[in-house]
Design a protein around this motif. Structure first.
Motif, PDB file in Angstrom:
ATOM      1  N   GLY A 249      30.347 -50.902  15.444  1.00 54.22           N
ATOM      2  CA  GLY A 249      30.805 -49.683  14.783  1.00 54.22           C
ATOM      3  C   GLY A 249      31.869 -48.887  15.489  1.00 54.22           C
ATOM      4  N   PRO A 250      31.669 -48.529  16.775  1.00 54.63           N
ATOM      5  CA  PRO A 250      32.649 -47.661  17.431  1.00 54.63           C
ATOM      6  C   PRO A 250      34.055 -48.249  17.459  1.00 54.63           C
ATOM      7  CG  PRO A 250      30.623 -47.751  18.699  1.00 54.63           C
ATOM      8  CD  PRO A 250      30.504 -48.793  17.630  1.00 54.63           C
ATOM      9  N   ALA A 251      35.038 -47.377  17.375  1.00 54.38           N
ATOM     10  CA  ALA A 251      36.433 -47.785  17.466  1.00 54.38           C
ATOM     11  C   ALA A 251      36.776 -48.121  18.910  1.00 54.38           C
ATOM     12  CB  ALA A 251      37.332 -46.661  16.966  1.00 54.38           C
ATOM     13  N   PRO A 252      37.855 -48.875  19.155  1.00 53.19           N
ATOM     14  CA  PRO A 252      38.246 -49.231  20.523  1.00 53.19           C
ATOM     15  C   PRO A 252      38.482 -48.028  21.427  1.00 53.19           C
ATOM     16  CG  PRO A 252      39.449 -50.571  18.930  1.00 53.19           C
ATOM     17  CD  PRO A 252      38.726 -49.523  18.147  1.00 53.19           C
ATOM     18  N   SER A 253      38.729 -46.858  20.835  1.00 47.76           N
ATOM     19  CA  SER A 253      39.042 -45.666  21.631  1.00 47.76           C
ATOM     20  C   SER A 253      37.823 -44.797  21.933  1.00 47.76           C
ATOM     21  CB  SER A 253      40.083 -44.816  20.889  1.00 47.76           C
ATOM     22  OG  SER A 253      39.588 -44.433  19.604  1.00 47.76           O
ATOM     23  N   GLU A 254      36.622 -45.183  21.465  1.00 49.65           N
ATOM     24  CA  GLU A 254      35.455 -44.323  21.662  1.00 49.65           C
ATOM     25  C   GLU A 254      34.980 -44.368  23.116  1.00 49.65           C
ATOM     26  OE1 GLU A 254      30.927 -43.679  19.979  1.00 49.65           O
ATOM     27  OE2 GLU A 254      32.595 -43.999  18.625  1.00 49.65           O
ATOM     28  N   VAL A 542      24.947 -49.702   8.481  1.00 48.58           N
ATOM     29  CA  VAL A 542      24.037 -50.828   8.672  1.00 48.58           C
ATOM     30  C   VAL A 542      23.259 -50.704   9.984  1.00 48.58           C
ATOM     31  CG1 VAL A 542      25.441 -52.364   7.272  1.00 48.58           C
ATOM     32  CG2 VAL A 542      25.842 -52.251   9.739  1.00 48.58           C
ATOM     33  N   MET A 543      23.657 -49.782  10.853  1.00 48.59           N
ATOM     34  CA  MET A 543      22.925 -49.515  12.084  1.00 48.59           C
ATOM     35  C   MET A 543      21.983 -48.310  11.927  1.00 48.59           C
ATOM     36  SD  MET A 543      24.058 -51.834  14.113  1.00 48.59           S
ATOM     37  CE  MET A 543      25.445 -52.963  14.272  1.00 48.59           C
ATOM     38  N   HIS A 544      21.839 -47.780  10.716  1.00 45.11           N
ATOM     39  CA  HIS A 544      21.050 -46.586  10.397  1.00 45.11           C
ATOM     40  C   HIS A 544      21.716 -45.317  10.923  1.00 45.11           C
ATOM     41  CE1 HIS A 544      16.831 -48.400   9.428  1.00 45.11           C
ATOM     42  NE2 HIS A 544      17.812 -49.141   8.936  1.00 45.11           N
ATOM     43  N   LEU A 545      21.847 -45.255  12.258  1.00 41.92           N
ATOM     44  CA  LEU A 545      22.465 -44.101  12.911  1.00 41.92           C
ATOM     45  C   LEU A 545      23.640 -44.606  13.742  1.00 41.92           C
ATOM     46  CD1 LEU A 545      19.214 -42.386  14.251  1.00 41.92           C
ATOM     47  CD2 LEU A 545      20.404 -41.881  12.112  1.00 41.92           C
ATOM     48  N   GLU A 546      24.587 -43.736  14.005  1.00 49.23           N
ATOM     49  CA  GLU A 546      25.739 -44.156  14.783  1.00 49.23           C
ATOM     50  C   GLU A 546      25.312 -44.628  16.168  1.00 49.23           C
ATOM     51  OE1 GLU A 546      28.608 -40.957  14.582  1.00 49.23           O
ATOM     52  OE2 GLU A 546      29.550 -41.915  12.855  1.00 49.23           O
ATOM     53  N   MET A 547      25.977 -45.687  16.629  1.00 51.06           N
ATOM     54  CA  MET A 547      25.633 -46.312  17.908  1.00 51.06           C
ATOM     55  C   MET A 547      26.521 -45.754  19.021  1.00 51.06           C
ATOM     56  SD  MET A 547      23.268 -48.887  17.415  1.00 51.06           S
ATOM     57  CE  MET A 547      23.636 -50.342  18.372  1.00 51.06           C
ATOM     58  N   SER A 548      26.467 -44.459  19.189  1.00 51.43           N
ATOM     59  CA  SER A 548      27.210 -43.812  20.272  1.00 51.43           C
ATOM     60  C   SER A 548      26.215 -43.449  21.373  1.00 51.43           C
ATOM     61  CB  SER A 548      27.937 -42.575  19.770  1.00 51.43           C
ATOM     62  OG  SER A 548      27.069 -41.736  19.040  1.00 51.43           O
ATOM     63  N   LEU A 549      26.727 -43.194  22.586  1.00 56.04           N
ATOM     64  CA  LEU A 549      25.862 -43.048  23.747  1.00 56.04           C
ATOM     65  C   LEU A 549      24.805 -41.964  23.572  1.00 56.04           C
ATOM     66  CD1 LEU A 549      25.196 -43.966  26.612  1.00 56.04           C
ATOM     67  CD2 LEU A 549      26.863 -42.288  27.460  1.00 56.04           C
ATOM     68  N   ASP A 550      25.151 -40.860  22.889  1.00 60.65           N
ATOM     69  CA  ASP A 550      24.189 -39.771  22.724  1.00 60.65           C
ATOM     70  C   ASP A 550      23.095 -40.100  21.713  1.00 60.65           C
ATOM     71  OD1 ASP A 550      26.176 -39.625  20.674  1.00 60.65           O
ATOM     72  OD2 ASP A 550      25.425 -37.634  20.162  1.00 60.65           O
ATOM     73  N   GLN A 551      23.170 -41.275  21.076  1.00 60.93           N
ATOM     74  CA  GLN A 551      22.123 -41.730  20.161  1.00 60.93           C
ATOM     75  C   GLN A 551      21.659 -43.138  20.542  1.00 60.93           C
ATOM     76  OE1 GLN A 551      22.715 -39.185  16.050  1.00 60.93           O
ATOM     77  NE2 GLN A 551      23.550 -41.237  16.077  1.00 60.93           N
ATOM     78  N   MET A 552      21.637 -43.394  21.845  1.00 59.81           N
ATOM     79  CA  MET A 552      21.179 -44.692  22.343  1.00 59.81           C
ATOM     80  C   MET A 552      20.122 -44.474  23.423  1.00 59.81           C
ATOM     81  SD  MET A 552      22.734 -47.135  20.682  1.00 59.81           S
ATOM     82  CE  MET A 552      22.643 -48.572  21.735  1.00 59.81           C
ATOM     83  N   PHE A 553      19.408 -45.547  23.734  1.00 54.49           N
ATOM     84  CA  PHE A 553      18.377 -45.542  24.769  1.00 54.49           C
ATOM     85  C   PHE A 553      17.369 -44.398  24.540  1.00 54.49           C
ATOM     86  CE2 PHE A 553      21.963 -47.827  26.643  1.00 54.49           C
ATOM     87  CZ  PHE A 553      21.329 -48.972  27.059  1.00 54.49           C
ATOM     88  N   MET A 554      17.140 -43.558  25.540  1.00 58.84           N
ATOM     89  CA  MET A 554      16.108 -42.523  25.406  1.00 58.84           C
ATOM     90  C   MET A 554      16.525 -41.385  24.482  1.00 58.84           C
ATOM     91  SD  MET A 554      18.062 -42.103  28.274  1.00 58.84           S
ATOM     92  CE  MET A 554      17.266 -42.619  29.766  1.00 58.84           C
ATOM     93  N   PHE A 555      17.727 -41.466  23.925  1.00 57.14           N
ATOM     94  CA  PHE A 555      18.195 -40.445  22.975  1.00 57.14           C
ATOM     95  C   PHE A 555      18.107 -40.933  21.528  1.00 57.14           C
ATOM     96  CE2 PHE A 555      21.054 -39.990  26.791  1.00 57.14           C
ATOM     97  CZ  PHE A 555      20.312 -38.980  27.373  1.00 57.14           C
ATOM     98  N   ARG A 556      17.633 -42.168  21.314  1.00 58.36           N
ATOM     99  CA  ARG A 556      17.614 -42.722  19.957  1.00 58.36           C
ATOM    100  C   ARG A 556      16.199 -42.712  19.410  1.00 58.36           C
ATOM    101  NH1 ARG A 556      21.545 -45.501  17.301  1.00 58.36           N
ATOM    102  NH2 ARG A 556      20.918 -46.689  15.467  1.00 58.36           N
ATOM    103  N   PRO A 557      15.929 -42.092  18.263  1.00 55.68           N
ATOM    104  CA  PRO A 557      16.860 -41.252  17.512  1.00 55.68           C
ATOM    105  C   PRO A 557      16.956 -39.835  18.072  1.00 55.68           C
ATOM    106  CG  PRO A 557      14.779 -41.361  16.365  1.00 55.68           C
ATOM    107  CD  PRO A 557      14.638 -42.242  17.572  1.00 55.68           C
ATOM    108  N   LEU A 558      15.882 -39.405  18.745  1.00 54.97           N
ATOM    109  CA  LEU A 558      15.814 -38.121  19.448  1.00 54.97           C
ATOM    110  C   LEU A 558      14.956 -38.339  20.685  1.00 54.97           C
ATOM    111  CD1 LEU A 558      15.044 -35.697  16.459  1.00 54.97           C
ATOM    112  CD2 LEU A 558      17.185 -35.755  17.772  1.00 54.97           C
ATOM    113  N   PRO A 559      15.126 -37.550  21.738  1.00 52.22           N
ATOM    114  CA  PRO A 559      14.307 -37.757  22.930  1.00 52.22           C
ATOM    115  C   PRO A 559      12.808 -37.754  22.649  1.00 52.22           C
ATOM    116  CG  PRO A 559      16.126 -36.299  23.445  1.00 52.22           C
ATOM    117  CD  PRO A 559      16.183 -36.528  21.967  1.00 52.22           C
ATOM    118  N   GLU A 560      12.345 -36.858  21.767  1.00 54.58           N
ATOM    119  CA  GLU A 560      10.907 -36.755  21.509  1.00 54.58           C
ATOM    120  C   GLU A 560      10.381 -37.868  20.608  1.00 54.58           C
ATOM    121  OE1 GLU A 560      12.752 -33.483  18.810  1.00 54.58           O
ATOM    122  OE2 GLU A 560      13.288 -34.647  20.594  1.00 54.58           O
TER     123      GLU A 560
END
Length: 601
Positions: A249-254, A542-560
Motif C-alpha cells: 500500500g504505502p507509496a515509495p515516499s512514505e 484489502v489490508m483493512h487498515l492502512e499499513m503505516s508504522l503508527d498502525q503496526m505491531f503494538m499499535f495495530r489496531p490500537l494499543p489496548e
C-alpha cells in the motif's frame, strides 16, 4: 415483584434464553415472578462463535475446535473464504479468485502443518519465478526465483553490479526479517518484541551486528524508495523492486516504510505458491478441517448484534438448562453457577426462508473488519468505539479485473514453463510498470482522489500453472491495478466508470504483450466499490487498515487492542485489522487461538 405480563415459554433443545432475571422454575412458568420475561429458543450454545469465515477466522476456529472447543463460524456471504475465495459461477467454465491469489507468508507459519490441511485436499504449486519484470519494448526482463543464484543471474544480464547488490541485500534484510518474523507469531507486546530481538542478538552474532547498526535503523525509518536509490543503480531493477514493495500500500515516499522493500528478501526463503484449484482451495480445506473436529459453519448469516449477557446454569429433572440475563450489571459480583457470555443475533438466509437467529457463546471472536465488528457490539464502551472509528482505513487501494482469454501474454524470451506452450514467467507475478516515475504518477492521481491515468499493474496468469482453472486451450488473466481511490473527488461514480478503468488495465498488458489485443473472451470487474460490497472490505482497503508504522505491531489496531483481546471479557479480535496485518498469512488467526488456549490453561 409484579406478576408475569407475557408468557412465551419455549424450552429449547439446548436451553432457554431469558430477558431480565433468571428463570426460577422451568416447568412452571406461571410461578415465575419478576419483570417482563421473554423466552427465546436458541439454536445452541457454543464455547466460541467466530464472526467471519476468512482465512484468519477459519484458522482460529480450527485450532480451537482441534483443542476440543465447540465452535460456530458465521459468514455473511454464501461461501467461506472472505478475501481468500474462488468462484466458478462468475464466467462459465473458469475458476476465478475474488480476493487474493498468491500465497506467500503462510508458508513461514506452522498453520499448514499443524492443521494437516493436505489431508483435506489442499495442494500447493510452486510459483518459480515468483515475480518477473518485463522491460517494455525489449523482449527481456528480470526474473525473481526462489533460488538466489538464479535471481542474481537474471539481474546480471541487465546490471552485473546490481546483481551483487541484490545478493548482499537478501543476506542483510533476510536475516533482519527472520527476527521480525518471529514477532509476527505472538501478540505484539513491547516486551515480546524486544525480548525476541534480545534473544536473537544473544545467540546470533549476525543479528547482533544488524540490530546494533544505526544505519540499519535509519533505513527502516526511511521511505523504501530512498532505500532502493541507495542500494541499486539500474532503472529496471529499481522499478521492479519499487513495484513489488508497493503491494502493501504505502507509496515509495512514505516514511518508515523501508522494510516494505526488505521483506521481499524473505520470499527467497518461503517461496510463493498457488493453491491448486484457486486461492479459495485454502479456505475450503480449512472448512473441511474445522468440520472434522466438530466445528460448524453457517453461511448467509450476517451478524446484526453482539450483546453481553450473564449465563446461569440450573438443574432440572432431566438435565439442566442455561438462562440468560440480557442487561447484566457487569460491575456486580457474579452469582453462584453464573458466568459471563455473549448473545449473537444474526440474519439467516436459507432456501426455506429468512429471519433472525441466535446463538449463545462463552467467547466471541471478531474475524471481520474491525469497524464492522465494533458497530455490532451493544455493550462496547463509547470511548473505545470512538477510538476504533478513528483508526485509518484510507481511501481505497486498487482494483482488479479477472479475464478469460484466448492465450497467454508474450513478454519475450524465457525458459519453458510447467505446461506445453508456457514460459516460466507465466507462473509469476508479472510486474507491469515502466518506471518509478510512472508508479509515482499513479499514486499522485490517487492522492488527489482521481482514477490513475497510468495505472501500474500486476498481471497473473495462473492457468499456465494450474489447468483446472480454465477450459482446454484457454486461460485466466488477472490484472491488479494501483492506485485507485474508493472516494472520487471529480464527481464520478465507480459504477459509471468501471468499464473505462478496466480497459486501462488490459491496455497496459497489451502494451507489454501486443499478442493480447483482441484475445479477451470475458471479464469480471472488481472496482473499489465492488470490493467493499462483495468482500466487506471497507473503502476497499484489502489490508483493512492502512499499513503505516503508527498502525503496526503494538499499535495495530490500537494499543489496548493489540494483543487480540478487548476490555470486554470473552471478546477477541483476529484478521487483517490486527497484527501483523493483511496478506494470506494466517498469523493473526493463529495468534488469537493461542491467546484463548493459554487462558484455558
Amino acid at each position: 415483584m409484579g406478576a408475569l405480563r407475557e408468557q412465551t415459554f419455549v424450552l429449547g433443545d439446548q436451553g432457554i434464553g431469558v430477558h431480565g432475571y433468571f428463570l426460577k422454575k422451568a416447568c412452571h412458568p406461571e410461578l415465575v415472578e419478576g419483570p417482563l420475561i421473554i423466552f427465546q429458543k436458541i439454536m445452541a450454545h457454543y464455547d466460541v462463535v467466530v464472526i467471519g469465515a476468512g482465512h484468519n477466522g477459519l484458522t482460529c476456529a480450527c485450532y480451537l475446535a482441534k483443542a476440543g472447543y465447540k465452535v460456530l463460524v458465521l459468514e455473511r456471504r454464501h461461501i467461506v473464504g472472505g478475501a481468500v475465495c474462488t468462484q466458478d459461477d462468475l464466467i462459465p467454465g473458469y475458476k476465478l479468485d475474488v480476493g487474493s491469489s498468491a500465497h506467500i507468508m503462510i508458508h513461514l507459519t506452522p498453520v499448514l502443518r499443524d492443521l494437516e490441511l493436505h489431508r483435506f485436499g489442499l495442494e500447493y504449486l510452486e510459483m518459480d519465478p515468483w515475480a518477473h519484470y518485463p522491460i517494455l519494448g525489449t523482449g527481456t526482463g528480470i526474473s525473481f526465483y526462489r533460488d538466489l543464484d538464479r535471481t542474481c543471474e537474471s539481474i546480471a544480464k541487465i546490471s552485473p553490479k546490481d546483481a551483487e547488490a541484490y545478493r548482499a541485500f537478501v543476506k542483510h534484510w533476510g536475516e533482519l526479517n527472520e527476527g521480525i518474523f518471529e514477532t509476527f507469531l505472538k501478540p505484539p507486546t513491547p516486551g515480546k518484541i524486544f525480548g525476541t530481538i534480545f534473544k536473537r542478538n544473544l545467540l546470533n552474532w549476525r543479528s547482533r551486528k544488524l540490530w546494533s547498526s544505526l544505519d540499519t535503523t535509519r533505513q527502516l525509518m526511511a521511505p523504501y524508495g530512498q532505500v532502493i536509490d541507495e542500494l541499486f543503480e539500474h532503472p529496471a531493477v529499481k522499478t521492479a523492486l519499487a513495484w513489488l514493495s508497493a503491494q502493501s500500500g504505502p507509496a515509495p515516499s512514505e516514511m518508515a516504510s523501508g522494510d516494505m522493500l526488505g521483506w521481499n528478501a524473505m520470499i527467497h526463503k518461503s517461496g510463493a505458491k498457488r493453491a491448486k484449484g484457486g486461492s479459495g482451495a485454502l479456505t475450503q480445506a480449512m472448512a473441511r478441517c474445522l468440520e472434522s473436529y466438530g466445528g460448524e459453519i453457517i453461511c448467509n448469516a450476517e451478524v446484526k448484534e453482539i450483546k453481553q449477557i450473564r449465563i446461569q446454569r440450573s438443574r432440572i429433572a432431566h438435565g439442566f438448562y442455561d438462562s440468560y440475563e440480557w442487561e447484566p450489571d457487569t460491575k456486580s459480583k457474579l452469582p453462584k453457577n453464573c458466568r459471563e457470555g455473549w448473545w449473537v443475533t444474526y440474519f439467516s438466509r436459507t432456501e426455506k426462508g429468512s429471519g433472525h437467529a441466535f446463538a449463545g457463546a462463552n467467547r466471541v471472536v471478531g474475524a471481520c473488519h474491525l469497524h464492522t465488528f465494533f458497530n455490532t457490539i451493544k455493550n462496547a464502551p463509547p470511548e473505545l468505539k470512538k477510538r476504533v472509528s478513528r483508526t485509518r482505513i484510507g481511501n481505497g487501494f486498487g482494483m482488479i479485473v479477472r479475464h478469460a482469454v484466448e492465450e497467454l501474454p508474450d513478454y519475450g524470451d524465457g525458459p519453458a514453463g510447467p505446461r506445453p506452450g508456457t514460459k516460466d514467467y507465466h507462473t509469476s507475478l508479472q510486474l507491469l510498470c515502466p518506471s518509478i516515475d510512472y508508479l509515482k504518477s499513479s499514486h499522485r492521481d490517487f492522492s488527489f482522489g482521481l482514477p490513475p491515468q497510468k495505472p501500474s499493474v500486476v498481471a497473473m496468469s495462473f492457468s499456465a500453472l494450474d489447468p483446472t482453472l480454465a477450459p482446454e486451450g484457454k486461460h485466466t488473466l488477472f490484472t491488479w491495478g494501483q492506485y485507485h481511490p474508493y472516494e472520487l473527488s471529480n464527481g464520478e461514480n465507480w459504477d459509471d466508470i468501471r468499464e473505462r478503468e478496466a480497459d486501462k488495465l488490459y491496455d497496459l498488458v497489451c502494451q507489454y504483450a501486443p499478442n493480447m489485443r483482441g484475445k479477451m473472451i470475458a471479464r469480471y470487474i472488481q472496482t473499489p466499490l465492488d470490493i467493499e460490497r462483495t468482500l466487506g472490505l471497507l473503502r476497499a482497503n484489502v489490508m483493512h487498515l492502512e499499513m503505516s508504522l503508527d498502525q503496526m505491531f503494538m499499535f495495530r489496531p490500537l494499543p489496548e487492542l493489540s494483543t487480540y483481546k478487548t476490555p470486554l471479557p470473552g471478546l477477541y479480535l483476529t484478521g487483517a485489522s490486527t497484527h501483523p496485518g493483511g496478506g494470506v498469512f494466517a498469523a493473526s488467526g493463529y495468534n488469537t487461538a493461542q491467546v484463548i488456549l493459554r487462558e484455558r490453561k
